[in-house]
Write an enzyme that holds these catalytic residues in place. Structure first.
Site, PDB file in Angstrom:
ATOM      1  CG  PHE A 244       3.100  21.531  10.951  1.00  0.00           C
ATOM      2  CD1 PHE A 244       2.394  21.440  11.862  1.00  0.00           C
ATOM      3  CD2 PHE A 244       2.757  20.450   9.439  1.00  0.00           C
ATOM      4  CE1 PHE A 244       1.919  20.726  11.650  1.00  0.00           C
ATOM      5  CE2 PHE A 244       1.515  19.594  10.153  1.00  0.00           C
ATOM      6  CZ  PHE A 244       1.036  19.930  10.697  1.00  0.00           C
ATOM      7  N   GLY A 471      -5.630  22.544   9.779  1.00  0.00           N
ATOM      8  CA  GLY A 471      -5.746  21.130  10.239  1.00  0.00           C
ATOM      9  C   GLY A 471      -6.400  21.150  12.046  1.00  0.00           C
ATOM     10  CB  THR A 654      -9.886  20.685  18.654  1.00  0.00           C
ATOM     11  OG1 THR A 654     -10.192  21.685  18.820  1.00  0.00           O
ATOM     12  CG2 THR A 654     -10.582  19.790  17.312  1.00  0.00           C
ATOM     13  CD  GLN A 658      -4.498  23.141  17.985  1.00  0.00           C
ATOM     14  OE1 GLN A 658      -2.878  23.438  17.430  1.00  0.00           O
ATOM     15  NE2 GLN A 658      -6.035  23.262  17.921  1.00  0.00           N
ATOM     16  CD  GLU A 725       3.408  28.136  16.302  1.00  0.00           C
ATOM     17  OE1 GLU A 725       4.303  28.320  15.723  1.00  0.00           O
ATOM     18  OE2 GLU A 725       2.899  29.046  15.905  1.00  0.00           O
TER      19      GLU A 725
END
Length: 759
Positions: A244, A471, A654, A658, A725
């Site tokens: 991150f 990840g 995925t 996220q 993000e």
């Protein structure tokens, strides 16, 4: 030659499980600190007990007396052996903790204990005492001795403050105005995987195993600090247990551990304790914001001013700088922004999930809600009125903008129409119910990337690139895309990542990885298909001889045109080989001619979404229901809904993960996370998971993610915008708005805790 057949929905990839899932859940995935190494020495950091001053002496005798202690590295050991670290794209700070005796911040590294066991290293570190010439430190905003400078003047990283029109005149003439200040605290990464470095030398080659989001950048910076050539350094990071941003820029620890391994002549491993990570690694900078908005009575914004203040270290001008995004978000009549740095006695901050957008959009979206209330207007309609086809600074169009589609879909799922807009009007027994919404936004970034793809005659492929599996599932996406492009089953594709022996890739940051890696894979696979097709049609015999190569596709391990087909084995024979290996380099259109060659040198040229003739952003809308107990003021979030438009979604499974993780992170930012400082001595107080609060399962209930269909052919060859993000950008503002709706209390400083709502 035709492109490979698209998935069932052009912009929605199959929700395949991660190809590395079995390795991870069975514990077989090797993380950097898990790598078995023979004759390993263990290292433990010793850190300072003051935040400013000078180290006058270290008392080492008791530490040296501990059985198993081998050596102790101090500033006297290092002397001129290492170059000082550099602050920049790859380096987290210019502070060289063992290069001299100056203390820049709390918890600065002052020694390294080396021992045969981790227990001996820990005991040795605990037995070291230090003497200091301590000075009074400056902790944060309002502390005596801080220095405030304009970001545009202090940092090459921050290019300029954005502005358009005459804000002062427009604001003075506005019918309705708001003028408010907002604050987001320092926050620290608390990844599951602790920070670590394992280093050993094989002759003149240094091998470093460390969780990294930027192995090529680290390779070059490590070589510079150790005064060796980059090709003498190998950085390996196949899997990362949470990053991150915290594992993007390299910290000074790595070169120190490598130096220790060279000095001892044996491998050295250092695992940083969680308390030490609060001062030896990077973190989210503390920020303050001043926002003024002026609007007409019918809701049209005529003026926006956004000023930001950010805490950084004394030597390094790290800039968060989110006004570049907030200044482009809506159709403002005029814009004026300014960013300032406040230099204090703190470690240098750096990237933390959506670094600029999280704090700056929190402030703007909170102000947008306040303006909607002032106008007595529904918050969604207020944003609809000010939705933009072109950005307001230079008038460039958005490549695509699904913001209102996101609001409409999320509002429908959330049942926003049932919301009573009156403050405190919605209740469920003893619980006050509030609903809030906010915009999520993130630029579409892309960078140069190289990839090697090997296709064998038995219908198997290997994809190799030095990108990073942090990840997010990029390993799986790379396999999916290569399989799609080469007409193979995903199970027939192997993916290798996270090693500087592989073709270079950009930092895994700025949500650029999927776009960059996918674009390189598309290019490489296209070149493979062209070679195979050309060989097939130009051969003297065979079922495809003389056919149009542009009509040939790859499907199920065969070259196919109409009813005719040819197996890969025969096609490769026509090329004179049993395998075909393709090394391809992708360069974004807006990047310089040197962008790819610079990638090999560890220099990254990222093309941001705000660059070019069109601006390229992913958007989302987030809706939150909060409940505040009328007596205890306990806060609960029973449900959160987010809808996101982010171009082509390579893998819906995925992608949902996220975005869900990002929204949970946003809840954490709004209600839980804050690094607390003792302002008298600039020291972190809550440096462990007992006192640094993050959500647990009981805090998170119903999280709903909606993927809005969006096609954008301008962003990159893959059509990918990036979304890792995006999910946490709007959450905190939506929660703050919902708290106001439930209680009538406008909390502008995060996190929102029970004590904010009492009274």
């Amino acid at each position: 030659m035709n492109e490979a057949a698209p998935p069932a929905k052009e912009n929605m990839g199959e929700p395949l499980p991660r190809i590395d899932a079995h390795l991870k859940v069975t514990g077989k995935a090797s993380y950097p600190a898990d790598i078995p190494v023979n004759n390993l020495a263990h290292a433990m950091l010793v850190t300072s007990a003051v935040a400013r001053g000078r180290l006058t002496s270290l008392h080492l005798d008791q530490a040296r007396a501990v059985p198993g202690v081998i050596d102790i590295i101090t500033h006297e050991t290092i002397r001129d052996e290492l170059e000082a670290p550099e602050f920049g794209a790859s380096g987290s700070t210019s502070i060289g903790p063992l290069h001299d005796t100056k203390i820049w911040h709390d918890g600065q590294i002052i020694a390294l204990v080396l021992a045969e066991t981790i227990e001996a290293a820990r005991e040795g570190a605990m037995r070291i005492t230090a003497d200091y010439e301590a000075e009074k430190p400056s902790t944060s905003f309002g502390s005596e001795g801080t220095e405030t400078v304009a970001a545009a003047e202090a940092s090459k990283q921050f290019k300029e403050d954005v502005k358009a029109g005459d804000f002062n005149a427009a604001f003075a003439a506005a019918d309705v105005k708001i003028d408010a200040e907002y604050e987001m605290p320092t926050q620290h990464h608390n990844t599951i995987e602790l920070f670590s470095t394992t280093a050993y030398w094989q002759g003149d080659e240094l091998v470093v195993h460390e969780p990294s989001q930027n192995v090529y950048g680290w390779k070059v910076e490590i070589a510079r600090q150790l005064k060796i050539k980059p090709d003498q350094v190998r950085v390996v990071s196949p899997y990362i247990g949470g990053a991150f941003g915290s594992k993007g820029p390299i910290t000074p620890r790595t070169a120190i551990i490598a130096f220790a391994a060279r000095r001892l002549g044996r491998p050295v491993r250092c695992v940083v304790t969680r308390p030490q990570a609060f001062t030896t690694q990077t973190y989210r900078a503390e920020t303050r914001h001043h926002i003024q908005i002026g609007a007409t009575r019918d809701g049209k914004i005529t003026a926006l001013k956004h000023e930001g203040w950010e805490v950084t270290s004394r030597p390094d001008p790290y800039v968060v700088g989110g006004t570049k995004t907030t200044g482009l978000m809506y159709d403002y009549g005029s814009v004026l922004t300014k960013v300032f740095l406040v230099k204090a006695d703190r470690p240098t901050p750096s990237y933390m999930r959506s670094p600029p957008e999280t704090p700056y959009v929190y402030a703007l979206e909170s102000a947008m809600d306040e303006m909607a209330v002032a106008l007595n207007m529904d918050p969604i309609e207020f944003r609809r009125i000010n939705d933009a086809v072109k950005e307001p600074i230079e008038g460039r169009p958005f490549s695509s903008r699904s913001l209102m589609e996101c609001y409409d879909e999320a509002a429908r799922e959330f049942d926003w129409s049932k919301r009573n807009p009156d403050v405190g009007s919605m209740r469920d027994g003893d619980w006050l119910v509030g609903m809030g919404c906010a915009t999520a936004i993130y630029p579409t970034n892309i960078a140069p990337c190289a990839v090697r793809i090997t296709l064998t005659d038995d219908g198997r492929a290997r994809v190799q690139t030095a990108s990073h599996e942090i990840g997010t599932g990029v390993r799986t996406i790379a396999a999916q895309l290569a399989a799609e492009q080469l007409g193979l089953d995903v199970s027939a594709v192997e993916v290798e990542m996270g090693d500087t022996r592989l073709p270079p890739a950009p930092v895994a940051g700025g949500s650029n990885t999927t776009a960059s890696v996918s674009s390189a894979i598309i290019k490489a696979c296209g070149e493979i298909r062209e070679k195979l097709a050309h060989a097939a049609v130009t051969s003297n015999d065979g079922p495809l001889a003389g056919r149009d190569p542009n009509s040939i596709t790859l499907r199920e391990g065969k070259l196919v045109i109409g009813e005719s087909s040819q197996g890969l084995k025969d096609a490769l024979k026509q090329l004179g080989a049993g395998v075909i290996e393709q090394y391809s380099e992708f360069r974004p259109d807006a990047a310089s001619a040197e962008a790819v060659s610079n990638l090999y040198k560890g220099k990254l040229e990222m093309v941001s979404g705000d660059q070019g003739k069109k601006v390229k952003y992913a958007f989302g809308a987030e809706f939150v229901e909060i409940r505040v107990h009328r007596r205890t003021r306990e806060i609960r979030i029973p449900r959160i809904v987010g809808a996101f438009g982010a171009g082509r979604i390579m893998n819906t499974r995925t992608a949902r993960s996220q975005l869900m993780g990002g929204m949970i992170w946003g809840i954490s930012s709004a209600l839980h996370e804050a690094t607390e400082f003792d302002r008298r001595n600039a020291r972190v107080v809550n440096r462990d998971l007992q006192d640094y609060l993050v959500p647990v399962n009981a805090d998170i209930q119903d999280v709903k993610v909606i993927l809005v269909s969006e096609t954008d052919r301008d962003v990159n060859p893959a059509g990918v915008k990036g979304l890792g993000e995006l999910g946490n950008v709007g959450t905190a503002a939506a929660i703050a708005s919902a708290v106001y709706h439930a209680t009538g209390k406008r909390i502008r400083r995060l996190p929102i805790r029970i004590d904010n709502l009492i009274g």
